[in-house]
Structures are given as structure tokens and as C-alpha cells.
Design a protein around this motif. Structure first.
Motif, PDB file in Angstrom:
ATOM      1  N   GLN A 120       0.820  -1.218   0.000  1.00 17.78           N
ATOM      2  CA  GLN A 120       0.000   0.000   0.000  1.00 17.78           C
ATOM      3  C   GLN A 120       0.855   1.271   0.000  1.00 17.78           C
ATOM      4  O   GLN A 120       0.309   2.379   0.001  1.00 17.78           O
ATOM      5  CB  GLN A 120      -0.893   0.014   1.256  1.00 17.78           C
ATOM      6  CG  GLN A 120      -1.901  -1.128   1.329  1.00 17.78           C
ATOM      7  CD  GLN A 120      -2.949  -1.035   0.247  1.00 17.78           C
ATOM      8  OE1 GLN A 120      -3.508   0.025   0.002  1.00 17.78           O
ATOM      9  NE2 GLN A 120      -3.210  -2.155  -0.419  1.00 17.78           N
ATOM     10  N   GLN A 121       2.189   1.084   0.016  1.00 22.42           N
ATOM     11  CA  GLN A 121       3.141   2.193   0.123  1.00 22.42           C
ATOM     12  C   GLN A 121       2.906   3.020   1.390  1.00 22.42           C
ATOM     13  O   GLN A 121       3.162   4.219   1.426  1.00 22.42           O
ATOM     14  CB  GLN A 121       3.072   3.087  -1.130  1.00 22.42           C
ATOM     15  CG  GLN A 121       3.488   2.373  -2.395  1.00 22.42           C
ATOM     16  CD  GLN A 121       3.530   3.271  -3.620  1.00 22.42           C
ATOM     17  OE1 GLN A 121       3.026   4.390  -3.608  1.00 22.42           O
ATOM     18  NE2 GLN A 121       4.141   2.790  -4.690  1.00 22.42           N
ATOM     19  N   SER A 122       2.430   2.332   2.419  1.00 22.55           N
ATOM     20  CA  SER A 122       2.222   2.969   3.726  1.00 22.55           C
ATOM     21  C   SER A 122       3.481   2.728   4.560  1.00 22.55           C
ATOM     22  O   SER A 122       3.502   1.871   5.462  1.00 22.55           O
ATOM     23  CB  SER A 122       0.983   2.387   4.417  1.00 22.55           C
ATOM     24  OG  SER A 122      -0.168   2.597   3.625  1.00 22.55           O
ATOM     25  N   TYR A 123       4.544   3.465   4.248  1.00 21.50           N
ATOM     26  CA  TYR A 123       5.841   3.168   4.838  1.00 21.50           C
ATOM     27  C   TYR A 123       5.909   3.528   6.322  1.00 21.50           C
ATOM     28  O   TYR A 123       6.632   2.891   7.087  1.00 21.50           O
ATOM     29  CB  TYR A 123       6.942   3.912   4.064  1.00 21.50           C
ATOM     30  CG  TYR A 123       6.949   3.559   2.590  1.00 21.50           C
ATOM     31  CD1 TYR A 123       6.843   2.223   2.177  1.00 21.50           C
ATOM     32  CD2 TYR A 123       7.043   4.541   1.613  1.00 21.50           C
ATOM     33  CE1 TYR A 123       6.848   1.888   0.838  1.00 21.50           C
ATOM     34  CE2 TYR A 123       7.054   4.218   0.266  1.00 21.50           C
ATOM     35  CZ  TYR A 123       6.941   2.888  -0.117  1.00 21.50           C
ATOM     36  OH  TYR A 123       6.932   2.561  -1.449  1.00 21.50           O
ATOM     37  N   THR A 124       5.134   4.528   6.726  1.00 19.00           N
ATOM     38  CA  THR A 124       5.109   4.881   8.147  1.00 19.00           C
ATOM     39  C   THR A 124       4.526   3.738   8.955  1.00 19.00           C
ATOM     40  O   THR A 124       5.065   3.350  10.013  1.00 19.00           O
ATOM     41  CB  THR A 124       4.281   6.160   8.368  1.00 19.00           C
ATOM     42  OG1 THR A 124       4.848   7.218   7.595  1.00 19.00           O
ATOM     43  CG2 THR A 124       4.275   6.544   9.842  1.00 19.00           C
ATOM     44  N   ASP A 125       3.421   3.177   8.475  1.00 19.34           N
ATOM     45  CA  ASP A 125       2.799   2.040   9.168  1.00 19.34           C
ATOM     46  C   ASP A 125       3.713   0.821   9.149  1.00 19.34           C
ATOM     47  O   ASP A 125       3.805   0.082  10.138  1.00 19.34           O
ATOM     48  CB  ASP A 125       1.456   1.697   8.520  1.00 19.34           C
ATOM     49  CG  ASP A 125       0.409   2.778   8.765  1.00 19.34           C
ATOM     50  OD1 ASP A 125       0.468   3.426   9.831  1.00 19.34           O
ATOM     51  OD2 ASP A 125      -0.462   2.965   7.900  1.00 19.34           O
ATOM     52  N   ALA A 126       4.382   0.606   8.014  1.00 17.19           N
ATOM     53  CA  ALA A 126       5.310  -0.521   7.926  1.00 17.19           C
ATOM     54  C   ALA A 126       6.449  -0.340   8.932  1.00 17.19           C
ATOM     55  O   ALA A 126       6.875  -1.298   9.594  1.00 17.19           O
ATOM     56  CB  ALA A 126       5.867  -0.625   6.507  1.00 17.19           C
ATOM     57  N   GLY A 127       6.922   0.912   9.061  1.00 18.84           N
ATOM     58  CA  GLY A 127       7.990   1.191  10.016  1.00 18.84           C
ATOM     59  C   GLY A 127       7.558   0.955  11.448  1.00 18.84           C
ATOM     60  O   GLY A 127       8.330   0.425  12.257  1.00 18.84           O
ATOM     61  N   ARG A 128       6.314   1.351  11.760  1.00 21.93           N
ATOM     62  CA  ARG A 128       5.793   1.115  13.123  1.00 21.93           C
ATOM     63  C   ARG A 128       5.676  -0.375  13.396  1.00 21.93           C
ATOM     64  O   ARG A 128       6.012  -0.855  14.485  1.00 21.93           O
ATOM     65  CB  ARG A 128       4.430   1.806  13.263  1.00 21.93           C
ATOM     66  CG  ARG A 128       3.754   1.601  14.622  1.00 21.93           C
ATOM     67  CD  ARG A 128       4.516   2.268  15.729  1.00 21.93           C
ATOM     68  NE  ARG A 128       3.837   2.116  17.007  1.00 21.93           N
ATOM     69  CZ  ARG A 128       4.437   1.785  18.146  1.00 21.93           C
ATOM     70  NH1 ARG A 128       5.753   1.566  18.152  1.00 21.93           N
ATOM     71  NH2 ARG A 128       3.762   1.684  19.273  1.00 21.93           N
ATOM     72  N   ALA A 129       5.235  -1.124  12.369  1.00 20.62           N
ATOM     73  CA  ALA A 129       5.074  -2.574  12.530  1.00 20.62           C
ATOM     74  C   ALA A 129       6.416  -3.252  12.755  1.00 20.62           C
ATOM     75  O   ALA A 129       6.538  -4.140  13.611  1.00 20.62           O
ATOM     76  CB  ALA A 129       4.379  -3.155  11.297  1.00 20.62           C
ATOM     77  N   ILE A 130       7.456  -2.841  12.010  1.00 18.59           N
ATOM     78  CA  ILE A 130       8.759  -3.483  12.179  1.00 18.59           C
ATOM     79  C   ILE A 130       9.364  -3.125  13.526  1.00 18.59           C
ATOM     80  O   ILE A 130      10.074  -3.930  14.146  1.00 18.59           O
ATOM     81  CB  ILE A 130       9.718  -3.126  11.024  1.00 18.59           C
ATOM     82  CG1 ILE A 130      10.922  -4.083  11.015  1.00 18.59           C
ATOM     83  CG2 ILE A 130      10.222  -1.694  11.108  1.00 18.59           C
ATOM     84  CD1 ILE A 130      10.596  -5.512  10.736  1.00 18.59           C
TER      85      ILE A 130
END
Length: 437
Positions: free
Chosen positions: A25-35
Motif C-alpha cells: 500500500q506504500q504505507s511506509y510509516t505504518d510498515a515502520g511502526r510494525a517493524i
């Protein structure tokens, strides 16, 4: 979990799925929070460290990604995903050759899904404009999977970018065997033929592109220009008119119609279209130059001079405009300025035979015969036309170089007997060598 402000346990594969979703989804902020949460729960998971590197690459944080991947490579030096990301990062930071080293290591380790791997590699290289580095990978892929149409399209694109014309034509033709209704492939093939001045073949390709997809104005524009190149100006004008039906202020179409009427020597109509173009686009250099040509052809040399200078104001690196400036100055008798303009044109385009010929004729008129001679020889190298051969022969004969003169006259007559015989009209004293021709 986040909404309830709770700490819940997720397995590694669950975090991977969540992160994959956010990356998709190119939601990199959310991906960063998840990692961040994932690494807290599974600090030693190399799979999650790899995901973190993917996120950094996606966010274009390449230097941070390099550090993360270096760490991973020490743990898993044959991990295909690590190798791929290392190559991708190196390409991204401007070291594509080193990146290819990692891609080659990856390919050497890849037994299954090789074509998919190569497609991923070449996508990275082509996105970075590295067609030359992508081509060897594509050639490997197409040798292993010759019926893969996508590979043929990409390989054709690479050949095209690298100016390997026969190979590009062959590859696009092969691709079109698989997908004959791909308008983009037909259009690209047409562009290659146009650059090679094979206008009849270009015409066929552009007509297919337009027939498949008539919503692309660039296809119609290219088709119209091809008709103009074939000197079918009425047909070209009708296609440009068709473009104006959808956009009456299309300056490219208006200016092109002006050029067609110029070629038909309908000076007033051509001027009207050039002037309309300038009203809509006051910095349109092509329209100013077109007007300059019309004014020159109708004997209005000073007005022509003013317009060609305006064209150069907006495009000072166009050799055609400098040639036009030189031609006008020559007609006005301003030889010094004409020479300077022709020389500038040749600086911009060293194979500009018209400007070289312009210099030759000025030097011939001013009695600087040796300078004229060397320029005519240069013209012959660029374009061995009968007129240039005759002029060189006249100068050679008068210098006593009869064998060279005979050779050039023979070549001129072979190209155009009428022009070749001009030698004896301008140089009647040369009749002694007529038996050698």
C-alpha cells in the motif's frame, strides 16, 4: 492492538504479512511502526531484519539500508533476498556496476524461478536508466525462455536505447508475433524506422498504433509527421486538423500545419499558422524560424533576419537556426556574419552538410579557393552529392590536379549526368580530358 494500547504477541510470519501489506500500500510509516514492534518481540529474527532493510530501501533510506544489509550478509551470506537488496541499494546510490556483481552472485545461486529473478533485476536496472547493464541479464533470460513476450519487449527497449537498430527491430518484431495488438510496441518500432529515415515502414507501424489506440495524440502526431516526411503534405495536414478538432490550441499541430503549407509554397497560409502558434506560445522557436523561412523565400530578408534571431533567443543550440541565420546573412551580403553563423552551426552539429556547403560557396565567391576546396571535400565526405563533386573537380582542374578532377567528374556523372556535365560548362578549357570521363 494499537487501538487498545495493548501489547499482544504476533508470530514472525504474521508480522511479515502485516509489513508486506503496508509495503504493498506504500504505507511506509505504518510498515515502520510494525517493524519496530516486531523487532521488540523478535529481536534476533533475521527474517524481520530483512524486512527492516526492505522498508529502508522503500523509504529511500539507502545508507541506513547498506548498514542493515552488511550485518545480514555476515549472518547469511548466500541469502538471495539479501543479495538482491544489496544490488538494488548499490544501483540506487550510484554504483550500478558493483550492484551487478551482487546480481550475478544472486543469479549463480538461483536454480528455480530464474526468469522471475532476472525480471526483478532488470526492473531495478531499467528504472535507473542502466539499459546496457540490464541487457546481458535479459539475453540470458530470453535464451532460457524464448517464448516469454515480456522479455522480448524489454530486450527490444534496451537495444533501442543502445542504438542497436537491427537487434531492436528484430526484438520488437518478435514481440509483436506474440502480441500484435500492442500499440506501444508498434509506436516504438515506428520511432526506430523514423530515426533511420525508413519512412514507409514507419508509416505502417504508426498506422497500426493509431488503429489500435486512437486516444493517444502522440501516435497521431507521429503519423502526421511521417506523412510530411514522405512529402504527402495534404494527408499530413488532414491529420493535424484532426488533432485540432480535439484541441484547437494545440501549438504543435498548428506549427506543423504551417510547415506543411511552407513546403507547398503557400506562403500566406503558412504565415497565418505560424503567427497563430506564436500568439498561443510566444516562446515557440519553431514558429519563429518557420516565419523566418517564409519571409526569406518572399524576399523580406531584414524581417526574416529579425525572426530567426528570435528563434535563436529561445533555442540557441539549434544548428538549423544557425544555418538559417548564415543563409540570410549570405543573401544580404554580410559574409563575415554568415561565416560566423555557419561555423556556429557546425560546432553544434559537425555533420551539418548545408552549413559546410554555405561556407564553401562564400569562400568560392570571395576568391579563397583553397578554403573553398577543403570545405567541398568535407561536404563530399558527409554527402557525396554531384554538385559538391563538380565544384571540387573544377578547383582541382584549375590547380593542375587533373587525375583528381577526372575521378570526381566520373563520380558526379554517375550520380547525375546533367549536374556532372556542368563541369564542362563552367570549365570549358577542360575538354582535353573529356575522353577520360
Amino acid at each position: 492492538m494499537l487501538r487498545s494500547n495493548a501489547i499482544l504477541y504476533f508470530d514472525v510470519y504474521e508480522f511479515e504479512n502485516i509489513i508486506e501489506y503496508y509495503l504493498g500500500q506504500q504505507s511506509y510509516t505504518d510498515a515502520g511502526r510494525a517493524i519496530e514492534i516486531a523487532r521488540q518481540q523478535h529481536p534476533y529474527s533475521t527474517d524481520l531484519q530483512l524486512k527492516q532493510a526492505e522498508i529502508l530501501v522503500a523509504q529511500n533510506k539507502l545508507k541506513e539500508a547498506v548498514d542493515q544489509l552488511d550485518l545480514l550478509s555476515r549472518i547469511e551470506n548466500s541469502n538471495s533476498q539479501v543479495l538482491f537488496l544489496q544490488g538494488k541499494v548499490l544501483v540506487g546510490i550510484g554504483n550500478p556496476t558493483k550492484g551487478v556483481d551482487y546480481f550475478n552472485m544472486l543469479l549463480n545461486l538461483t536454480v528455480e524461478n530464474r526468469i522471475e529473478t532476472i525480471e526483478d533485476i532488470t526492473a531495478v536496472l531499467l528504472d535507473a536508466g542502466e539499459a546496457e547493464l540490464a541487457l546481458p541479464f535479459l539475453e540470458i533470460a530470453v535464451s532460457e525462455d524464448p517464448d516469454n513476450e515480456n522479455l522480448w519487449f524489454d530486450i527490444a527497449y534496451c537495444y533501442d536505447r543502445l542504438d542497436k537498430v537491427p537487434e531492436a527491430i528484430k526484438a520488437y518484431t518478435r514481440y509483436l508475433d506474440f502480441d500484435p495488438f500492442n500499440d506501444s510496441a508498434w509506436y516504438n518500432l515506428g520511432l526506430i524506422y523514423s530515426r533511420e529515415s525508413e519512412h514507409e515502414k514507419a508509416l505502417d507501424a504508426f498506422e497500426y498504433a493509431v488503429a489500435i489506440n486512437d486516444d493517444m495524440s502522440i501516435y497521431l502526431l507521429s503519423l502526421a509527421h511521417t506523412y510530411a516526411s514522405l512529402e504527402n503534405y495534404p494527408k499530413a495536414i488532414s491529420l493535424f486538423d484532426e488533432m485540432l478538432e480535439n484541441d484547437e490550441n494545440n501549438t504543435s499541430a498548428l506549427c506543423s500545419i504551417g510547415e506543411c503549407y511552407e513546403k507547398l509554397e503557400k506562403w500566406e497560409v503558412a504565415s497565418a499558422f505560424y503567427e497563430k502558434t506564436i500568439i498561443l506560445d510566444p516562446e515557440n522557436s519553431e514558429a519563429y524560424f518557420g516565419l523566418a523561412v517564409v519571409l526569406m523565400e518572399t524576399g523580406k530578408l531584414f524581417e526574416s533576419l529579425a525572426h530567426v534571431k528570435k528563434a535563436l533567443k529561445y533555442d540557441e543550440v539549434n544548428s538549423e537556426y544557425w544555418y538559417g541565420l548564415g543563409k540570410i546573412y549570405h543573401k544580404l551580403g554580410s559574409n563575415k556574419e554568415a561565416i560566423e553563423a555557419y561555423q556556429k552551426a557546425l560546432e553544434l552539429e559537425e555533420d551539418d552538410v548545408d552549413s559546410m556547403a554555405g561556407l564553401a560557396y562564400i569562400y568560392l565567391e570571395t576568391g579563397e579557393k583553397e578554403l573553398a576546396y577543403t570545405r567541398f571535400l568535407s561536404c563530399i565526405e558527409m554527402a557525396p552529392e554531384a554538385e559538391f563533386l563538380v565544384q571540387a573537380a573544377i578547383l582541382e582542374y584549375r590547380k593542375g590536379q587533373k587525375n583528381k578532377a577526372i575521378d570526381h567528374v566520373k563520380k558526379a556523372i554517375a550520380l547525375d549526368a546533367e549536374v556532372g556535365n556542368k563541369f564542362f560548362c563552367e570549365c570549358p578549357e577542360a575538354k582535353e580530358i573529356i575522353d577520360h570521363i
